[in-house]
Design a protein around this motif. Structure first.
Motif, PDB file in Angstrom:
ATOM      1  N   SER A 105       0.920  -1.223   0.014  1.00  0.00           N
ATOM      2  CA  SER A 105      -0.103   0.097  -0.088  1.00  0.00           C
ATOM      3  C   SER A 105       0.788   1.293   0.022  1.00  0.00           C
ATOM      4  O   SER A 105       0.293   2.105  -0.450  1.00  0.00           O
ATOM      5  N   GLU A 106       2.097   1.175   0.102  1.00  0.00           N
ATOM      6  CA  GLU A 106       3.083   2.409   0.095  1.00  0.00           C
ATOM      7  C   GLU A 106       3.788   2.523  -1.198  1.00  0.00           C
ATOM      8  O   GLU A 106       4.699   3.335  -1.492  1.00  0.00           O
ATOM      9  N   VAL A 107       3.166   1.562  -2.258  1.00  0.00           N
ATOM     10  CA  VAL A 107       3.741   1.670  -3.541  1.00  0.00           C
ATOM     11  C   VAL A 107       2.492   1.944  -4.458  1.00  0.00           C
ATOM     12  O   VAL A 107       1.480   1.414  -4.609  1.00  0.00           O
ATOM     13  N   ASP A 108       2.877   3.192  -5.234  1.00  0.00           N
ATOM     14  CA  ASP A 108       1.821   3.830  -5.743  1.00  0.00           C
ATOM     15  C   ASP A 108       1.937   3.257  -7.413  1.00  0.00           C
ATOM     16  O   ASP A 108       3.057   3.128  -7.859  1.00  0.00           O
ATOM     17  N   TYR A 109       0.917   3.177  -8.214  1.00  0.00           N
ATOM     18  CA  TYR A 109       1.029   2.329  -9.570  1.00  0.00           C
ATOM     19  C   TYR A 109       0.227   3.346 -10.665  1.00  0.00           C
ATOM     20  O   TYR A 109      -1.010   3.935 -10.154  1.00  0.00           O
ATOM     21  N   TRP A 110       1.048   3.729 -11.461  1.00  0.00           N
ATOM     22  CA  TRP A 110      -0.100   4.405 -12.764  1.00  0.00           C
ATOM     23  C   TRP A 110       0.525   3.827 -14.027  1.00  0.00           C
ATOM     24  O   TRP A 110       1.532   3.422 -14.398  1.00  0.00           O
ATOM     25  N   SER A 111      -0.650   3.383 -14.755  1.00  0.00           N
ATOM     26  CA  SER A 111      -0.356   2.810 -16.046  1.00  0.00           C
ATOM     27  C   SER A 111       0.250   3.538 -17.141  1.00  0.00           C
ATOM     28  O   SER A 111       0.910   3.408 -17.860  1.00  0.00           O
ATOM     29  N   GLY A 112      -0.336   4.824 -17.051  1.00  0.00           N
ATOM     30  CA  GLY A 112       0.186   5.893 -18.375  1.00  0.00           C
ATOM     31  C   GLY A 112      -0.798   5.559 -19.460  1.00  0.00           C
ATOM     32  O   GLY A 112      -1.415   4.336 -19.346  1.00  0.00           O
TER      33      GLY A 112
END
Length: 184
Positions: A105-112
């Motif tokens: 939960s301390e790792v953010d993800y964004w696909s782009g």
């Protein structure tokens, strides 16, 4: 050579009966029924085997791209919709004590945005830019990318970014975790 009257009479009778008539005329058109089968394939996702986000320090965010993720839909369907999701384990080093663990939960993800697409329908990134980044979880999947509508085969590729929000009290070490992409 002498032709007899009988031979002439029998030849005339054969012609009159139509036995030596002209050849049959060909039809002006002809139809051939043709069939073939289109086979349905599978819905697959390919991901990089490994990714190295580089180096950082406690209390500072660390970010990097995972590498290209690709969904290939060869189901040849009337509704070619699918959703790709992503989850993550916690990231640990050493013996995985509290100060040697970075929670998913301390790792953010964004696909782009998509780096490539094929087929018709609507392709939608789960998080179009860094401002839309969302935390990963090890139990609740996050939408990474989706495709709605369209028919037949399609594909989409994207190069997601991870942002690791390293806690200030974490110890030095090489942290390892597993990011899992799925498609359905």
């Amino acid at each position: 050579m002498r032709i007899t009257k009988a031979l002439l009479v029998s030849s005339a009778a054969v012609l009159a009966a139509g036995l030596l008539g002209s050849p049959a005329a060909a039809a002006p058109t002809g139809d051939t029924d043709v069939t073939f089968e289109l086979l349905a394939g599978t819905l697959d996702i390919t991901v990089p085997a490994t990714a190295d986000l580089g180096t950082g320090s406690p209390g500072s965010p660390l970010d990097g791209q995972l590498g290209v993720v690709t969904v290939t839909d060869e189901r040849a369907s009337a509704d070619a919709s699918w959703t790709a999701t992503v989850t993550s384990t916690d990231f640990t080093t050493g013996t995985a004590t509290a100060s040697e663990t970075i929670l998913a939960s301390e790792v953010d993800y964004w696909s782009g945005p998509a780096t490539a697409t094929t087929g018709n329908g609507t392709f939608t990134p789960g998080q179009v830019n860094a401002a839309a980044a969302a935390p990963l979880d090890n139990t609740t999947p996050l939408t990474a990318f989706s495709h709605t509508g369209g028919t037949g085969n399609n594909s989409a590729a994207w190069n997601p970014t991870l942002v690791v929000n390293v806690p200030l009290d974490n110890e030095a070490g090489t942290y390892t975790g597993t990011v899992t992409h799925s498609v359905a």
